[in-house]
Enzyme design. Structure first.
Site, PDB file in Angstrom:
ATOM      1  N   ARG A 152      26.018 -13.776  30.436  1.00  0.00           N
ATOM      2  CA  ARG A 152      27.428 -13.963  30.567  1.00  0.00           C
ATOM      3  C   ARG A 152      27.974 -14.297  31.896  1.00  0.00           C
ATOM      4  O   ARG A 152      28.883 -13.894  32.180  1.00  0.00           O
ATOM      5  CB  ARG A 152      27.892 -12.403  30.223  1.00  0.00           C
ATOM      6  CG  ARG A 152      27.409 -11.947  28.881  1.00  0.00           C
ATOM      7  CD  ARG A 152      28.212 -10.685  28.370  1.00  0.00           C
ATOM      8  NE  ARG A 152      27.488  -9.971  27.451  1.00  0.00           N
ATOM      9  CZ  ARG A 152      27.163  -8.551  27.435  1.00  0.00           C
ATOM     10  NH1 ARG A 152      27.518  -8.046  28.689  1.00  0.00           N
ATOM     11  NH2 ARG A 152      26.653  -7.777  26.503  1.00  0.00           N
ATOM     12  N   ARG A 192      34.720 -12.600  31.033  1.00  0.00           N
ATOM     13  CA  ARG A 192      36.045 -12.298  31.512  1.00  0.00           C
ATOM     14  C   ARG A 192      36.243 -11.704  33.203  1.00  0.00           C
ATOM     15  O   ARG A 192      37.454 -11.711  33.498  1.00  0.00           O
ATOM     16  CB  ARG A 192      36.489 -11.131  30.625  1.00  0.00           C
ATOM     17  CG  ARG A 192      36.969 -11.374  29.263  1.00  0.00           C
ATOM     18  CD  ARG A 192      37.394 -10.347  28.453  1.00  0.00           C
ATOM     19  NE  ARG A 192      35.764  -9.583  28.098  1.00  0.00           N
ATOM     20  CZ  ARG A 192      36.011  -8.327  27.306  1.00  0.00           C
ATOM     21  NH1 ARG A 192      36.918  -7.783  26.993  1.00  0.00           N
ATOM     22  NH2 ARG A 192      34.986  -7.751  27.000  1.00  0.00           N
ATOM     23  N   ARG A 225      41.015 -19.008  28.683  1.00  0.00           N
ATOM     24  CA  ARG A 225      40.898 -18.154  27.464  1.00  0.00           C
ATOM     25  C   ARG A 225      42.204 -17.969  26.988  1.00  0.00           C
ATOM     26  O   ARG A 225      42.512 -17.598  25.673  1.00  0.00           O
ATOM     27  CB  ARG A 225      40.093 -17.088  27.641  1.00  0.00           C
ATOM     28  CG  ARG A 225      40.037 -15.956  26.574  1.00  0.00           C
ATOM     29  CD  ARG A 225      39.365 -16.316  25.520  1.00  0.00           C
ATOM     30  NE  ARG A 225      39.509 -15.541  24.111  1.00  0.00           N
ATOM     31  CZ  ARG A 225      39.059 -14.257  24.283  1.00  0.00           C
ATOM     32  NH1 ARG A 225      38.170 -13.606  25.016  1.00  0.00           N
ATOM     33  NH2 ARG A 225      39.745 -13.573  23.143  1.00  0.00           N
ATOM     34  N   ASP A 248      28.454 -17.911  20.654  1.00  0.00           N
ATOM     35  CA  ASP A 248      28.283 -16.287  20.073  1.00  0.00           C
ATOM     36  C   ASP A 248      27.060 -16.287  19.188  1.00  0.00           C
ATOM     37  O   ASP A 248      27.140 -17.214  18.054  1.00  0.00           O
ATOM     38  CB  ASP A 248      29.767 -15.999  19.544  1.00  0.00           C
ATOM     39  CG  ASP A 248      29.751 -14.236  19.652  1.00  0.00           C
ATOM     40  OD1 ASP A 248      29.193 -13.817  20.884  1.00  0.00           O
ATOM     41  OD2 ASP A 248      30.140 -13.589  18.695  1.00  0.00           O
ATOM     42  N   TYR A 284      23.602  -7.047  12.518  1.00  0.00           N
ATOM     43  CA  TYR A 284      24.997  -7.393  12.325  1.00  0.00           C
ATOM     44  C   TYR A 284      25.295  -7.547  10.863  1.00  0.00           C
ATOM     45  O   TYR A 284      26.516  -7.258  10.341  1.00  0.00           O
ATOM     46  CB  TYR A 284      25.380  -8.717  13.014  1.00  0.00           C
ATOM     47  CG  TYR A 284      25.782  -8.540  14.459  1.00  0.00           C
ATOM     48  CD1 TYR A 284      26.932  -8.119  14.781  1.00  0.00           C
ATOM     49  CD2 TYR A 284      24.871  -9.160  15.549  1.00  0.00           C
ATOM     50  CE1 TYR A 284      27.253  -7.905  16.303  1.00  0.00           C
ATOM     51  CE2 TYR A 284      25.131  -9.098  16.905  1.00  0.00           C
ATOM     52  CZ  TYR A 284      26.434  -8.543  17.139  1.00  0.00           C
ATOM     53  OH  TYR A 284      26.807  -8.597  18.630  1.00  0.00           O
TER      54      TYR A 284
END
Length: 334
Positions: free
Chosen positions: A18, A22, A31, A67, A142
């Site tokens: 990652r 953010r 973003r 993703d 998922y």
């Protein structure tokens, strides 16, 4: 790439899971104003954050910004974010599972391959681009749970209650991921990492019975096309089975001592890891101590890629992350 082949290097290479995220102001600026699902499907934006993270941090690899659950869309699942991945039509019944498509062509994920080409075109020649995908168990979870879960009730109900249908389902997922990863390598990635983010919820016996055959088949299908890093988090007791998957490199999370983990999976594979991500909140002397401890665990043996034991967090400080990258370079070069 030399470290993946366990060749001697002048210092320990480092990249961070990652690393485009953010915590970086530059990422936040790109973003801003874009829903996550739209952002992921914009090759220009995905390529930009991939390239910027590598350049800003000075890490030794770029990691493709994409993703994990996107591969579920060609299989017939609907995917949105709120804020994490949400599957709108989870496979809860036998009929739902049987209806999952067999995927031999992943062209529907063309935005991912466009990103690979765009990044490789602009990335320095000596910096590899790492692609990635999900392992069959994590993706199946998922698809069945409809999103994240603490106990995986629906997933394990199928796994225990209908093993034949379970194996057929994971086989479809694994074959689709293999096509996806081979395409990433063909378009310009130099290696790929597969993530089993949720397999730590399994016992060693269940992992061997219900998951290992599918992860092993995935690795075997991809390795002839490029090196594979296999990362599983949450349960060090699974490491002996993880070693049997046949990847070129095994990623360790922070719950195991690096030296012990490497001995468990065998020194005939490379190792990746495994600083606790929360160590980045520590004062510099403590961060330095913990970084040195991870490096010392490798004992100078060729084949160690420095990384966190899982991904960077949104609340990490970008300067601390840059400081970690410099620490790894300085300490390992000595």
């Amino acid at each position: 790439m030399r470290t993946l082949r366990r060749e001697p290097t002048e210092r320990t290479p480092v990249w961070l899971m990652r690393q485009a995220g953010r915590y970086l102001p530059e990422y936040a600026a790109v973003r801003r104003g874009h829903a996550f699902e739209d952002f992921c499907k914009r090759p220009d934006l995905s390529a930009q954050v991939t390239l910027e993270a590598q350049a800003i941090l000075g890490v030794d690899a770029a990691i493709l910004f994409a993703d994990l659950p996107t591969i579920l869309e060609p299989l017939g699942f609907t995917l949105t974010y709120d804020p994490g991945p949400v599957i709108g039509n989870p496979a809860r019944s036998a009929a739902d599972v049987d209806a999952v498509k067999e995927v031999e062509d992943t062209s529907a994920l063309g935005f991912v391959y466009d990103t690979v080409r765009a990044v490789r075109k602009q990335l320095p020649a000596d910096i590899p681009l790492l692609g990635f995908g999900g392992c069959p168990f994590t993706l199946a979870s998922y698809a069945i749970e409809g999103g994240s879960s603490r106990h995986y009730e629906h997933t394990k109900r199928l796994m225990y209650g209908d093993p034949d249908r379970w194996h057929a389902f994971l086989g479809k997922i694994g074959r689709a991921v293999a096509v996806h990863l081979r395409r990433q390598l063909a378009e310009g990635c130099q290696a790929v990492q597969i993530f089993d983010s949720w397999a730590g919820a399994l016992s060693p016996g269940d992992y061997r019975r219900f998951v290992l055959p599918h992860t092993k088949a995935l690795v075997e299908a991809v390795r002839p096309h490029g090196p594979v890093i296999n990362f599983l988090t949450g349960n060090p007791a699974l490491l002996p089975a993880l070693a049997e998957c046949g990847a070129d490199c095994v990623g360790l999370d922070w719950r195991v001592d690096l030296a012990d983990g490497w001995a468990t999976v065998g020194h005939d594979v490379a190792i990746q890891g495994n600083l606790d991500p929360t160590a980045l909140y520590a004062p510099l002397p403590e961060l330095k101590r913990q970084t040195a401890a991870v490096l010392e665990g490798a004992a100078g043996r060729p084949g160690h890629i420095f990384n966190l034991g899982h991904g960077l967090l949104p609340t990490h400080d970008a300067e601390a992350v840059k400081g970690l990258v410099k620490l790894v370079a300085d300490l390992s070069a000595r």
